[in-house]
Scaffold this motif. Structure first.
Motif, short mmCIF file in Angstrom:
data_model
loop_
_atom_site.label_atom_id
_atom_site.label_comp_id
_atom_site.label_asym_id
_atom_site.label_seq_id
_atom_site.Cartn_x
_atom_site.Cartn_y
_atom_site.Cartn_z
N ILE A 21 0.83 -1.21 0.00
CA ILE A 21 0.00 0.00 0.00
C ILE A 21 0.86 1.27 0.00
CG2 ILE A 21 -1.52 1.40 1.47
CD1 ILE A 21 -3.11 -1.08 2.03
N THR A 22 1.87 1.34 0.86
CA THR A 22 2.68 2.56 0.93
C THR A 22 3.47 2.78 -0.35
OG1 THR A 22 4.47 1.35 2.01
CG2 THR A 22 2.92 2.50 3.43
N ILE A 23 3.87 1.71 -1.00
CA ILE A 23 4.62 1.85 -2.25
C ILE A 23 3.70 2.35 -3.36
CG2 ILE A 23 5.92 0.58 -4.00
CD1 ILE A 23 6.75 -1.30 -1.69
N ILE A 24 2.48 1.89 -3.36
CA ILE A 24 1.53 2.29 -4.40
C ILE A 24 1.04 3.72 -4.17
CG2 ILE A 24 -0.77 1.82 -5.34
CD1 ILE A 24 -0.25 -1.15 -4.70
N ILE A 25 0.77 4.10 -2.93
CA ILE A 25 0.19 5.42 -2.62
C ILE A 25 1.22 6.54 -2.73
CG2 ILE A 25 -0.84 6.79 -0.78
CD1 ILE A 25 -2.33 4.30 0.10
N LYS A 26 2.44 6.33 -2.23
CA LYS A 26 3.46 7.37 -2.24
C LYS A 26 3.85 7.73 -3.66
CE LYS A 26 6.08 6.65 1.99
NZ LYS A 26 7.40 6.26 2.49
N LYS A 27 4.15 9.01 -3.86
CA LYS A 27 4.70 9.45 -5.14
C LYS A 27 6.15 8.99 -5.18
CE LYS A 27 5.25 13.46 -8.06
NZ LYS A 27 5.12 14.92 -8.15
N ASN A 28 6.55 8.40 -6.27
CA ASN A 28 7.89 7.80 -6.42
C ASN A 28 8.15 6.77 -5.33
OD1 ASN A 28 8.47 9.40 -8.65
ND2 ASN A 28 9.30 11.04 -7.37
N GLY A 29 7.13 6.04 -4.95
CA GLY A 29 7.28 5.04 -3.91
C GLY A 29 8.15 3.88 -4.37
N LYS A 30 9.00 3.41 -3.48
CA LYS A 30 9.84 2.25 -3.79
C LYS A 30 10.15 1.51 -2.50
CE LYS A 30 13.60 5.50 -4.38
NZ LYS A 30 14.70 5.90 -5.20
N PHE A 31 10.63 0.32 -2.64
CA PHE A 31 10.96 -0.47 -1.47
C PHE A 31 12.11 0.17 -0.72
CE2 PHE A 31 8.90 -3.73 -4.08
CZ PHE A 31 8.02 -4.25 -3.15
N PRO A 32 12.12 0.09 0.61
CA PRO A 32 13.20 0.69 1.38
C PRO A 32 14.51 -0.06 1.15
CG PRO A 32 11.77 -0.58 2.81
CD PRO A 32 11.12 -0.55 1.46
N ASN A 33 15.60 0.69 1.19
CA ASN A 33 16.92 0.09 1.04
C ASN A 33 17.38 -0.38 2.41
OD1 ASN A 33 19.49 -0.65 0.41
ND2 ASN A 33 20.18 1.36 -0.23
N ILE A 34 17.40 -1.67 2.63
CA ILE A 34 17.79 -2.20 3.93
C ILE A 34 19.22 -2.74 3.90
CG2 ILE A 34 15.44 -2.71 4.65
CD1 ILE A 34 15.94 -5.62 3.86
N HIS A 35 19.94 -2.46 2.84
CA HIS A 35 21.33 -2.90 2.73
C HIS A 35 22.19 -2.07 3.68
CE1 HIS A 35 25.22 -3.64 0.71
NE2 HIS A 35 24.66 -4.80 0.45
N ILE A 36 23.20 -2.68 4.25
CA ILE A 36 24.06 -1.98 5.21
C ILE A 36 24.70 -0.75 4.57
CG2 ILE A 36 26.18 -2.18 6.57
CD1 ILE A 36 25.43 -5.08 7.07
N GLY A 37 25.08 -0.85 3.32
CA GLY A 37 25.70 0.27 2.63
C GLY A 37 24.75 1.43 2.42
N GLY A 38 23.44 1.21 2.51
CA GLY A 38 22.47 2.27 2.33
C GLY A 38 22.14 3.00 3.62
N ASN A 39 22.70 2.58 4.74
CA ASN A 39 22.43 3.18 6.04
C ASN A 39 23.48 4.23 6.34
OD1 ASN A 39 22.15 3.75 8.81
ND2 ASN A 39 21.29 1.73 9.18
N ARG A 40 23.05 5.48 6.49
CA ARG A 40 23.97 6.60 6.69
C ARG A 40 24.79 6.45 7.97
NH1 ARG A 40 20.72 11.49 7.50
NH2 ARG A 40 19.80 10.73 5.58
N ASN A 41 24.15 6.01 9.06
CA ASN A 41 24.86 5.88 10.33
C ASN A 41 25.94 4.79 10.27
OD1 ASN A 41 23.42 7.91 11.64
ND2 ASN A 41 21.74 6.51 12.08
#
Length: 71
Positions: A21-41
């Motif tokens: 639902i959140t992917i469909i409703i959001k504008k430019n919705g996409k799956f969250p990046n859960i890769h370690i390299g995608g985490n800023r901290n």
């Protein structure tokens, strides 16, 4: 047998629809990046995933001294 299969498919379809639902409703919705390299901290702390560490270790060091084979 057919009723069970039909109920199972309906439950799976509803589950997939609710999860997206959140992917469909959001504008430019996409799956969250859960890769370690995608985490800023994690990047701030210098923590990388195993694939990134392996890729970095395989890069040739431009500052390395070349060894020569003397016979």
């Amino acid at each position: 047998m057919f009723k069970t299969l039909l109920y199972t498919l309906i439950i799976i379809a509803i589950s997939v629809a609710l999860l997206s639902i959140t992917i469909i409703i959001k504008k430019n919705g996409k799956f969250p990046n859960i890769h370690i390299g995608g985490n800023r901290n994690m990047r701030k702390r210098g923590i990388k995933c195993a694939q990134s560490q392996d890729r970095d270790a395989r890069k040739e060091n431009p500052m390395a001294v070349r060894e020569t084979n003397k016979k």
